[in-house]
Design an enzyme around this catalytic site. Structure first.
Site, PDB file in Angstrom:
ATOM      1  N   ILE A  69       0.887  -1.123   0.092  1.00  0.00           N
ATOM      2  CA  ILE A  69      -0.003  -0.043   0.010  1.00  0.00           C
ATOM      3  C   ILE A  69       0.885   1.121  -0.090  1.00  0.00           C
ATOM      4  CG2 ILE A  69      -1.684   1.473   1.427  1.00  0.00           C
ATOM      5  CD1 ILE A  69      -2.894  -1.391   0.535  1.00  0.00           C
ATOM      6  N   CYS A 127       9.698   1.656   7.777  1.00  0.00           N
ATOM      7  CA  CYS A 127       9.502   2.437   6.503  1.00  0.00           C
ATOM      8  C   CYS A 127      10.929   2.759   6.028  1.00  0.00           C
ATOM      9  CB  CYS A 127       8.486   3.530   6.506  1.00  0.00           C
ATOM     10  SG  CYS A 127       9.160   4.571   7.835  1.00  0.00           S
ATOM     11  N   GLY A 241      -0.256 -12.303  12.339  1.00  0.00           N
ATOM     12  CA  GLY A 241      -0.911 -13.455  12.315  1.00  0.00           C
ATOM     13  C   GLY A 241      -2.045 -13.788  13.586  1.00  0.00           C
TER      14      GLY A 241
HETATM   15  C1  LIG Z   1      -3.265  -3.655   4.069  1.00  0.00           C
HETATM   16  C2  LIG Z   1      -2.278  -3.271   5.248  1.00  0.00           C
HETATM   17  C3  LIG Z   1      -1.875  -2.001   5.335  1.00  0.00           C
HETATM   18  C4  LIG Z   1      -0.696  -1.855   6.471  1.00  0.00           C
HETATM   19  N1  LIG Z   1      -0.417  -0.392   6.637  1.00  0.00           N
HETATM   20  C5  LIG Z   1       0.385  -0.297   7.915  1.00  0.00           C
HETATM   21  C6  LIG Z   1       0.759   0.969   8.153  1.00  0.00           C
HETATM   22  O1  LIG Z   1       0.208   2.065   7.549  1.00  0.00           O
HETATM   23  N2  LIG Z   1       1.635   1.113   8.984  1.00  0.00           N
HETATM   24  C7  LIG Z   1       1.947   0.297   9.831  1.00  0.00           C
HETATM   25  O2  LIG Z   1       2.845   0.349  10.606  1.00  0.00           O
HETATM   26  N3  LIG Z   1       1.681  -1.044   9.327  1.00  0.00           N
HETATM   27  C8  LIG Z   1       0.866  -1.187   8.545  1.00  0.00           C
HETATM   28  N4  LIG Z   1       0.724  -2.761   8.144  1.00  0.00           N
HETATM   29  C9  LIG Z   1       1.209  -3.975   8.936  1.00  0.00           C
HETATM   30  C10 LIG Z   1       0.151  -4.023  10.127  1.00  0.00           C
HETATM   31  O3  LIG Z   1      -0.114  -3.226  10.818  1.00  0.00           O
HETATM   32  C11 LIG Z   1       0.659  -5.396  10.673  1.00  0.00           C
HETATM   33  O4  LIG Z   1       2.169  -5.085  11.380  1.00  0.00           O
HETATM   34  C12 LIG Z   1       1.120  -6.471   9.903  1.00  0.00           C
HETATM   35  O5  LIG Z   1       0.042  -6.693   8.883  1.00  0.00           O
HETATM   36  C13 LIG Z   1       1.358  -7.953  10.585  1.00  0.00           C
HETATM   37  O6  LIG Z   1      -0.143  -8.225  11.553  1.00  0.00           O
HETATM   38  P1  LIG Z   1      -1.050  -9.344  10.996  1.00  0.00           P
HETATM   39  O7  LIG Z   1      -0.669 -10.444  10.443  1.00  0.00           O
HETATM   40  O8  LIG Z   1      -1.972  -9.517  12.062  1.00  0.00           O
HETATM   41  O9  LIG Z   1      -1.789  -8.486   9.735  1.00  0.00           O
HETATM   42  C14 LIG Z   1      -0.260  -2.853   7.286  1.00  0.00           C
HETATM   43  C15 LIG Z   1      -0.695  -4.515   6.851  1.00  0.00           C
HETATM   44  C16 LIG Z   1      -1.398  -4.329   5.906  1.00  0.00           C
HETATM   45  C17 LIG Z   1      -2.241  -5.876   5.645  1.00  0.00           C
END
Ligand SMILES: Cc1cc2nc3c(=O)[nH]c(=O)nc-3n(C[C@H](O)[C@H](O)[C@H](O)COP(=O)(O)O)c2cc1C
Length: 316
Positions: A69, A127, A241
């Site tokens: 994104i 980032c 996850g």
């Molecule tokens: C569509 C999407 C957008 C994300 N945008 C951000 C963001 O703007 N800032 C950030 O720190 N992490 C962002 N992440 C990462 C998530 O906050 C998280 O760290 C990562 O998805 C792992 O967790 P999960 O497996 O529960 O999704 C994004 C993840 C996804 C899937």
């Protein structure tokens, strides 16, 4: 009923469950009661206005998804006036996530969101760092230290630092964050990945590579949380996850004081309150009076644990 409250530095949360940045928006109030969450973490904002990455920006994978994104942003002023106000007023602590491309700009942006209505700032240092050829700040202890120091010198607000699972020496990176003054660690962001459409032979993401999230990365994130727990004394918020109360409890046993839920909310927007209820049930079933008692309580054989600790300290 178990006491679900947890403490992240000076901040007390009613329970340990909160959204992961970028996987939650104010529209979720239609699907769940925002007063049931531990905190509201908003999508990262960057100080400079930008468009985000080329499309397509998401691709499904086995056990998860890839995203590239980026951090589309209309700038901090717009954010302060048009995004942030919608999240305040629920009595749930609001966490603002900041992304920036230099250490100095991280410091300035965090200063700019050090507002009374903001309970904590999360610095997404996973980032790209323009001063290091675009390599993420959290890939190395040195650039982590520099970014965290720059932020700490500009804000007295509670401030969490979000690390990347792509770093090879996570213990050293976590220690650098702690030494530079972070109040907590969020472990962590997505795992760098790629997918190709075999018919068109094109990458499935416009940006070629992107971040893998969802259940596929849970064992990696859990391992990293445990390594951080052994490396630092500041609280750790686990992320990667998590889909169920059992997953959340696993992260807490590994060393997390709280958890963030990302991709699981795309499948079920109401999943976070279900995790909260599940934690309550799990505590009752297992005789746990306060959920915070779980943190770091994974049972390890003592000898193995000492040997492992030495290994973790050497190799991160
Ligand atoms: C569509 C999407 C957008 C994300 N945008 C951000 C963001 O703007 N800032 C950030 O720190 N992490 C962002 N992440 C990462 C998530 O906050 C998280 O760290 C990562 O998805 C792992 O967790 P999960 O497996 O529960 O999704 C994004 C993840 C996804 C899937």
């Amino acid at each position: 009923m178990a006491d679900l409250s947890v403490r992240i530095g000076e901040l007390v949360l009613r329970n340990p469950v909160m959204p992961a940045s970028g996987c939650f928006a104010i529209e979720y109030r239609e699907a769940l009661d925002l007063t049931q969450l531990g905190a509201l973490v908003i999508k990262s904002v960057s100080p400079a206005s930008r468009a985000g990455n080329p499309t397509p920006r998401v691709a499904e994978t086995h056990g998860g998804m890839l995203n590239s994104i980026g951090i589309p942003s209309k700038g901090l002023d717009y954010y302060r006036h048009h995004v942030l106000p919608a999240y305040t007023g629920y009595g749930t602590p609001v966490v603002v996530s900041i992304s920036a491309d230099t250490a100095e700009s991280f410091g300035e942006a965090c200063e700019g969101v050090s507002l009374p209505e903001v309970a904590a700032i999360e610095a997404n240092i996973s980032c790209p760092n323009l001063e290091a050829d675009g390599m993420a700040f959290a890939m190395s202890p040195e650039t982590t230290y520099k970014a965290v120091r720059a932020i700490r010198s500009k804000t007295a607000h509670p401030f969490w630092v979000k690390l990347t699972p792509n770093a090879s020496n996570i213990a050293a990176v976590a220690r650098a964050a702690e030494d530079a003054g972070a109040d907590a660690i969020v472990m962590g962001n997505t795992v760098l990945g790629m997918a190709i459409d075999v018919r068109s032979r094109k990458p499935k993401l416009g940006n070629v590579m992107g971040g893998l999230s969802g259940p596929a990365i849970k064992p990696i994130a859990l391992r990293l949380v445990h390594q951080c727990y052994r490396a630092v004394r500041i609280p750790i918020i686990g992320c990667g996850g998590i889909q169920t109360a059992e997953d959340a409890a696993e992260f807490m046993l590994a060393g997390a004081s709280a958890v963030q839920v990302g991709t699981a909310s795309f499948r079920d927007p109401g999943v976070m309150p279900k995790i909260v209820e599940g934690l309550e049930r799990l505590c009752a079933e297992t005789g746990v009076a306060c959920v915070r008692e779980l943190t770091g309580q994974v049972e390890l054989d003592r000898q193995l644990s000492d040997r492992w600790l030495r290994f973790a300290q050497q190799s991160g």
